[in-house]
Design a protein around this motif. Structure first.
Motif, short mmCIF file in Angstrom:
data_model
loop_
_atom_site.label_atom_id
_atom_site.label_comp_id
_atom_site.label_asym_id
_atom_site.label_seq_id
_atom_site.Cartn_x
_atom_site.Cartn_y
_atom_site.Cartn_z
N GLN A 140 1.85 4.75 4.78
CA GLN A 140 3.30 4.86 4.81
C GLN A 140 3.82 5.63 3.59
O GLN A 140 4.67 5.17 2.85
CB GLN A 140 3.96 3.48 4.91
CG GLN A 140 3.62 2.72 6.18
CD GLN A 140 4.12 3.40 7.46
OE1 GLN A 140 4.92 4.33 7.41
NE2 GLN A 140 3.63 2.92 8.60
N ASN A 141 3.25 6.82 3.39
CA ASN A 141 3.64 7.72 2.31
C ASN A 141 3.29 7.16 0.93
O ASN A 141 3.71 7.70 -0.08
CB ASN A 141 5.14 8.04 2.39
CG ASN A 141 5.53 9.27 1.60
OD1 ASN A 141 4.80 10.24 1.54
ND2 ASN A 141 6.68 9.21 0.94
N GLY A 142 2.56 6.06 0.87
CA GLY A 142 2.19 5.45 -0.40
C GLY A 142 2.88 4.13 -0.66
O GLY A 142 2.48 3.38 -1.55
N LEU A 143 3.93 3.82 0.09
CA LEU A 143 4.67 2.58 -0.14
C LEU A 143 3.83 1.34 0.16
O LEU A 143 4.09 0.26 -0.37
CB LEU A 143 5.94 2.56 0.71
CG LEU A 143 7.02 3.56 0.27
CD1 LEU A 143 8.10 3.71 1.33
CD2 LEU A 143 7.64 3.14 -1.07
N LEU A 144 2.80 1.48 1.00
CA LEU A 144 1.84 0.40 1.24
C LEU A 144 0.50 0.71 0.60
O LEU A 144 -0.55 0.27 1.08
CB LEU A 144 1.68 0.14 2.74
CG LEU A 144 2.87 -0.54 3.43
CD1 LEU A 144 2.56 -0.79 4.89
CD2 LEU A 144 3.23 -1.86 2.74
N GLY A 145 0.53 1.45 -0.48
CA GLY A 145 -0.67 1.73 -1.23
C GLY A 145 -1.49 2.87 -0.64
O GLY A 145 -1.03 3.63 0.21
N PHE A 146 -2.73 2.94 -1.08
CA PHE A 146 -3.59 4.06 -0.75
C PHE A 146 -4.97 3.55 -0.32
O PHE A 146 -5.61 2.79 -1.04
CB PHE A 146 -3.73 4.99 -1.96
CG PHE A 146 -2.40 5.52 -2.43
CD1 PHE A 146 -1.93 6.75 -2.00
CD2 PHE A 146 -1.61 4.76 -3.28
CE1 PHE A 146 -0.69 7.22 -2.41
CE2 PHE A 146 -0.37 5.23 -3.70
CZ PHE A 146 0.08 6.46 -3.26
N GLY A 147 -5.39 3.98 0.87
CA GLY A 147 -6.68 3.58 1.38
C GLY A 147 -6.68 2.17 1.95
O GLY A 147 -5.63 1.52 2.08
N SER A 148 -7.86 1.70 2.30
CA SER A 148 -8.00 0.41 2.98
C SER A 148 -9.40 -0.13 2.79
O SER A 148 -10.36 0.62 2.61
CB SER A 148 -7.71 0.57 4.48
OG SER A 148 -8.03 -0.59 5.20
N ALA A 149 -9.49 -1.45 2.83
CA ALA A 149 -10.81 -2.07 2.90
C ALA A 149 -11.42 -1.79 4.27
O ALA A 149 -10.70 -1.53 5.24
CB ALA A 149 -10.69 -3.57 2.65
N ALA A 150 -12.74 -1.87 4.37
CA ALA A 150 -13.43 -1.68 5.65
C ALA A 150 -13.02 -2.81 6.61
O ALA A 150 -12.75 -3.93 6.18
CB ALA A 150 -14.93 -1.68 5.42
N PRO A 151 -12.92 -2.49 7.89
CA PRO A 151 -13.28 -1.23 8.56
C PRO A 151 -12.14 -0.21 8.60
O PRO A 151 -12.20 0.72 9.39
CB PRO A 151 -13.65 -1.70 9.96
CG PRO A 151 -12.71 -2.84 10.21
CD PRO A 151 -12.60 -3.55 8.88
#
Length: 314
Positions: A205-216
């Motif tokens: 969300q453009n960075g508002l929910l952070g960057f990247g994700s845990a797997a999967p």
């Protein structure tokens, strides 16, 4: 922890540019609206995607400055933003922006897990941008098809407040840098401006929910195209549309923990009208469709609404 707002830095940047240039040579040769308006990230372009043009009214050999304030509201969310950009010799643009996102619906996440999200929580994000023109002239070379090309970056730092525990659960980082290349061409005889941008990002969300994700979920960068088209009705008014493809990093993680499509991210789009009553002022009004933003807490409603922005440029 409280995070300091950066208005002092914004003001210092603007005052320095104006003092250095004597109001930045206000009577310059740029055509109205051909320098774009301020994006939500502070760089020159449309409302949601950067263009290859350099912000402010400054042309070659000049230094200029622009500043903006914006408000966007959808069915469940709101965003306020402001920022400043400095253009150097129509070659380099340095921008700084602050976003304040009303994430009040996120309190519903406490019903999924004890995240401790505070009622009425806002997410704030600072964006430092740099753009460099590397080839072409969007306006001056109207007799050929070579576009103006620029490369840029947007370094983003998120201050999530009590939503920080949610980002930890998602495995999302609170800072990241988008890289992009833009190509912009004004077909003056057709009163048409075309732009294409290719962005390398892992922002949620453009960075508002952070960057990247845990797997999967997806943690690595992906390439996302963005497009803009604007028609100049006359020298004071332009209408157009934008489409910005978005990465969908979090949905696979949400599905794995039993949330289905609750974390899905959709593409962004808008229809806009920009009005420049004078060389130093422009106003932009847009209808925006941001798709579903954390649809699991908003009844899977599409986030449609308006975008209003005012810019002053010298």
């Amino acid at each position: 922890m409280k995070h300091r707002h950066p208005p002092t830095l914004l003001a210092t940047l603007a005052i320095w540019a104006m003092a250095t240039t004597g109001l930045a040579h206000a009577d310059t040769g740029k055509l109205l609206l051909t320098g774009g308006v301020s994006t939500i990230a502070g760089s020159a372009g449309g409302g949601i995607t950067p263009w290859a043009v350099i912000g402010s009214n400054a042309t070659e050999g000049e230094i200029g400055v622009s500043a903006y304030a914006t408000r966007a509201a959808t069915r469940d969310y709101g965003l306020n933003g402001y920022g400043v950009a400095v253009g150097w010799h129509d070659r380099v643009e340095l921008s700084l922006a602050r976003q304040d996102f009303d994430a009040s619906p996120a309190v519903a996440l406490n019903g999924i897990a004890p995240f401790g999200v505070a009622p009425g929580q806002h997410i704030k994000m600072d964006v430092l941008g740099l753009k460099v023109k590397v080839a072409g002239e969007a306006v001056l070379d109207a007799d050929n098809w070579m576009p103006q090309i620029a490369v840029g970056l947007e370094h983003k730092q998120v201050h999530p407040g009590s939503i920080g525990s949610v980002l930890d659960f998602l495995g999302a980082k609170t800072s990241g840098t988008d890289l992009y290349v833009s190509a912009t061409k004004l077909l003056l005889d057709k009163s048409l401006l075309l732009n294409g941008t290719l962005r390398s990002t892992n922002a949620n969300q453009n960075g508002l929910l952070g960057f990247g994700s845990a797997a999967p979920g997806k943690n690595s960068r992906s390439l996302q195209p963005e497009f803009s088209v604007a028609y100049l009705i006359n020298k004071h008014v332009a209408v157009g549309a934008e489409y910005r493809f978005k990465p969908n990093n979090l949905q696979a993680l949400g599905a794995a923990v039993g949330l289905g499509a609750a974390l899905r991210e959709d593409d962004w789009k808008d229809l806009f009208v920009a009005w420049a009553p004078s060389k130093n002022l422009s106003l932009t009004l847009a209808y925006v469709d941001l798709g579903r933003i954390v649809p699991g807490i908003t009844g899977h409603r599409r986030q449609t609404g308006y975008y209003l922005s005012a810019q002053v440029a010298f």
